[in-house]
Design a protein around this motif. Structure first.
Motif, mmCIF file in Angstrom:
data_model
loop_
_atom_site.group_PDB
_atom_site.id
_atom_site.type_symbol
_atom_site.label_atom_id
_atom_site.label_comp_id
_atom_site.label_asym_id
_atom_site.label_seq_id
_atom_site.Cartn_x
_atom_site.Cartn_y
_atom_site.Cartn_z
ATOM 1 N N PRO A 135 30.732 29.767 58.992
ATOM 2 C CA PRO A 135 31.003 30.873 58.068
ATOM 3 C C PRO A 135 29.716 31.539 57.575
ATOM 4 C CG PRO A 135 32.225 28.900 57.438
ATOM 5 C CD PRO A 135 31.220 28.479 58.463
ATOM 6 N N PRO A 136 29.594 32.845 57.744
ATOM 7 C CA PRO A 136 28.444 33.556 57.180
ATOM 8 C C PRO A 136 28.614 33.722 55.680
ATOM 9 C CG PRO A 136 29.931 35.110 58.215
ATOM 10 C CD PRO A 136 30.487 33.744 58.493
ATOM 11 N N SER A 137 27.541 34.073 55.011
ATOM 12 C CA SER A 137 27.607 34.333 53.582
ATOM 13 C C SER A 137 28.115 35.759 53.370
ATOM 14 C CB SER A 137 26.220 34.169 52.951
ATOM 15 O OG SER A 137 26.256 34.487 51.573
ATOM 16 N N CYS A 138 29.255 35.884 52.694
ATOM 17 C CA CYS A 138 29.875 37.189 52.477
ATOM 18 C C CYS A 138 30.087 37.405 50.978
ATOM 19 C CB CYS A 138 31.239 37.280 53.162
ATOM 20 S SG CYS A 138 31.256 36.880 54.928
ATOM 21 N N ARG A 139 29.600 38.530 50.484
ATOM 22 C CA ARG A 139 29.932 38.909 49.110
ATOM 23 C C ARG A 139 31.350 39.455 49.062
ATOM 24 N NH1 ARG A 139 27.526 43.903 45.500
ATOM 25 N NH2 ARG A 139 28.755 43.447 43.622
ATOM 26 N N PHE A 140 31.711 40.191 50.104
ATOM 27 C CA PHE A 140 33.063 40.701 50.282
ATOM 28 C C PHE A 140 33.509 40.396 51.700
ATOM 29 C CE2 PHE A 140 31.113 43.488 47.116
ATOM 30 C CZ PHE A 140 32.084 43.574 46.122
ATOM 31 N N ALA A 141 34.794 40.114 51.891
ATOM 32 C CA ALA A 141 35.304 39.890 53.245
ATOM 33 C C ALA A 141 36.805 40.128 53.269
ATOM 34 C CB ALA A 141 34.996 38.474 53.732
ATOM 35 N N THR A 142 37.283 40.602 54.404
ATOM 36 C CA THR A 142 38.715 40.761 54.618
ATOM 37 C C THR A 142 39.046 40.372 56.048
ATOM 38 O OG1 THR A 142 40.586 42.315 54.523
ATOM 39 C CG2 THR A 142 38.471 43.222 55.201
ATOM 40 N N GLN A 143 40.132 39.638 56.210
ATOM 41 C CA GLN A 143 40.580 39.196 57.535
ATOM 42 C C GLN A 143 41.748 40.061 57.979
ATOM 43 O OE1 GLN A 143 42.019 35.160 57.655
ATOM 44 N NE2 GLN A 143 42.038 35.059 59.890
ATOM 45 N N SER A 144 41.742 40.446 59.244
ATOM 46 C CA SER A 144 42.816 41.256 59.776
ATOM 47 C C SER A 144 42.916 40.994 61.276
ATOM 48 C CB SER A 144 42.567 42.741 59.475
ATOM 49 O OG SER A 144 43.722 43.513 59.741
ATOM 50 N N GLY A 145 43.738 41.756 61.949
ATOM 51 C CA GLY A 145 43.867 41.565 63.377
ATOM 52 C C GLY A 145 44.827 42.562 63.988
ATOM 53 N N PRO A 146 44.645 42.773 65.273
ATOM 54 C CA PRO A 146 43.764 42.024 66.169
ATOM 55 C C PRO A 146 42.327 42.552 66.147
ATOM 56 C CG PRO A 146 44.938 43.679 67.411
ATOM 57 C CD PRO A 146 45.473 43.756 66.004
ATOM 58 N N MET A 147 41.417 41.782 66.752
ATOM 59 C CA MET A 147 40.114 42.331 67.083
ATOM 60 C C MET A 147 40.347 43.498 68.049
ATOM 61 S SD MET A 147 37.449 40.616 65.702
ATOM 62 C CE MET A 147 36.033 40.679 66.820
ATOM 63 N N LEU A 148 39.569 44.549 67.905
ATOM 64 C CA LEU A 148 39.638 45.674 68.836
ATOM 65 C C LEU A 148 38.636 45.491 69.969
ATOM 66 C CD1 LEU A 148 39.831 48.518 66.167
ATOM 67 C CD2 LEU A 148 41.693 47.790 67.665
ATOM 68 N N VAL A 149 37.421 45.092 69.591
ATOM 69 C CA VAL A 149 36.346 44.852 70.553
ATOM 70 C C VAL A 149 35.743 43.487 70.239
ATOM 71 C CG1 VAL A 149 34.174 45.707 71.530
ATOM 72 C CG2 VAL A 149 35.856 47.336 70.631
ATOM 73 N N ILE A 150 35.542 42.673 71.270
ATOM 74 C CA ILE A 150 34.971 41.336 71.116
ATOM 75 C C ILE A 150 33.828 41.202 72.104
ATOM 76 C CG2 ILE A 150 35.434 38.844 71.033
ATOM 77 C CD1 ILE A 150 38.505 40.573 71.551
ATOM 78 N N ASP A 151 32.590 41.086 71.571
ATOM 79 C CA ASP A 151 31.407 40.965 72.434
ATOM 80 C C ASP A 151 31.375 42.061 73.497
ATOM 81 O OD1 ASP A 151 30.499 38.709 71.051
ATOM 82 O OD2 ASP A 151 31.638 37.347 72.334
ATOM 83 N N GLY A 152 31.689 43.280 73.093
ATOM 84 C CA GLY A 152 31.602 44.420 73.993
ATOM 85 C C GLY A 152 32.789 44.628 74.908
ATOM 86 N N GLU A 153 33.834 43.822 74.767
ATOM 87 C CA GLU A 153 35.024 43.949 75.615
ATOM 88 C C GLU A 153 36.254 44.227 74.757
ATOM 89 O OE1 GLU A 153 34.921 43.964 78.848
ATOM 90 O OE2 GLU A 153 32.810 43.410 79.017
ATOM 91 N N LEU A 154 37.179 45.012 75.302
ATOM 92 C CA LEU A 154 38.424 45.257 74.585
ATOM 93 C C LEU A 154 39.256 43.985 74.498
ATOM 94 C CD1 LEU A 154 39.703 48.697 75.963
ATOM 95 C CD2 LEU A 154 38.452 48.244 73.849
ATOM 96 N N HIS A 155 40.071 43.902 73.472
ATOM 97 C CA HIS A 155 41.023 42.797 73.333
ATOM 98 C C HIS A 155 41.797 42.652 74.650
ATOM 99 C CE1 HIS A 155 44.382 40.417 71.870
ATOM 100 N NE2 HIS A 155 43.792 40.289 70.692
ATOM 101 N N PRO A 156 41.917 41.443 75.185
ATOM 102 C CA PRO A 156 42.512 41.266 76.517
ATOM 103 C C PRO A 156 43.981 41.649 76.622
ATOM 104 C CG PRO A 156 42.157 39.139 75.445
ATOM 105 C CD PRO A 156 41.439 40.160 74.620
ATOM 106 N N ARG A 157 44.677 41.796 75.495
ATOM 107 C CA ARG A 157 46.106 42.099 75.561
ATOM 108 C C ARG A 157 46.417 43.591 75.372
ATOM 109 N NH1 ARG A 157 49.434 37.703 72.174
ATOM 110 N NH2 ARG A 157 51.144 38.962 73.038
#
Length: 241
Positions: A135-157
């Protein structure tokens, strides 16, 4: 907006100096792109001093008035339950309002991999399991989904020929973590089209979907202060009144 970014977008507009948000066109679809840098006061708003969910841009602005501040731009920032509580991780000014959700879930949030947008010393979009492992240090954070881009690639689905089209919004972060790009579509778009904007035009290594159909934007410089059903998490820049 930076000239290199505008060139990559092939946007059909002239940039206006000092504007955080611009109307753009990409591959025949309309969007609004808002940019925040590490020099900006970017926050996520969920719970007011009275313990109630803010729920609207107006309530956030009313709360900021006591600081002599107002919202610069803002948009909804992640999925929420009917009571407007966040579905996933929520950190607000260092306070964890909801813990990270790891593993299968429902709806778009559960279209794994999902992820977290983190505001700390730099901006980050982190896939959920990677976030849980380190876990990185976050002053603010929000979780959502899906990821749109992961390591330069589109979500596989994501499907090129999908017929699921909605107004959608999300965030992508530059490779150095110094810039966050917030985008809301003005036309109904597919996940594939939306993710492609982040990957191919903005060229961000990672991007996260916030929501669809209820997506709304506050951008006074563009004459927008979208209204509708009460919101859950809200992300926005804070500026002097």
């Amino acid at each position: 907006m930076r000239n290199s970014l505008l060139g990559a977008l092939a946007a059909l507009f002239l940039p206006v100096a000092g504007q955080a948000c611009e109307a753009i066109s990409y591959r025949g679809q309309g969007y609004v792109l808002c940019e925040a840098t590490s020099a900006d006061d970017l926050r996520i708003f969920q719970t007011g001093a009275d313990g109630r969910t803010y729920g609207s841009f107006t309530r956030v602005n009313n709360a900021l008035r006591d600081e002599g501040k107002r919202l610069g731009f803002a948009m909804n920032a992640g999925m929420y339950h009917p009571d407007r509580s966040p579905v996933g991780l929520m950190i607000e000014d260092g306070v964890t309002r909801k813990d990270l959700v790891v593993g299968p879930s429902e709806g778009n949030f559960g279209l794994e991999p999902n992820g977290v947008f983190c505001i700390g010393e730099r901006f980050r979009v982190v896939e959920t399991r990677a976030f849980a492992a380190d876990p990185p240090s976050c002053r603010f954070a929000t979780q959502s989904g899906p990821m749109l881009v992961i390591d330069g690639e589109l979500h596989p689905r994501f499907l090129v020929n999908s017929d699921s089209r909605y107004i959608r919004n999300g965030v992508g972060v530059s490779g150095d973590g110094a810039t966050a790009y917030f985008v809301i579509s003005t036309d109904p778009v597919t996940f594939h089209e939306f993710g492609s904007l982040f990957r191919d035009a903005l060229k961000v290594p990672d991007a996260l979907f916030f929501d669809g159909s209820i997506s709304r934007l506050h951008a006074p410089e563009l004459g927008r202060d979208d209204i509708g059903f009460p919101l859950g998490p809200i992300v926005g820049t804070v500026v002097d009144r």
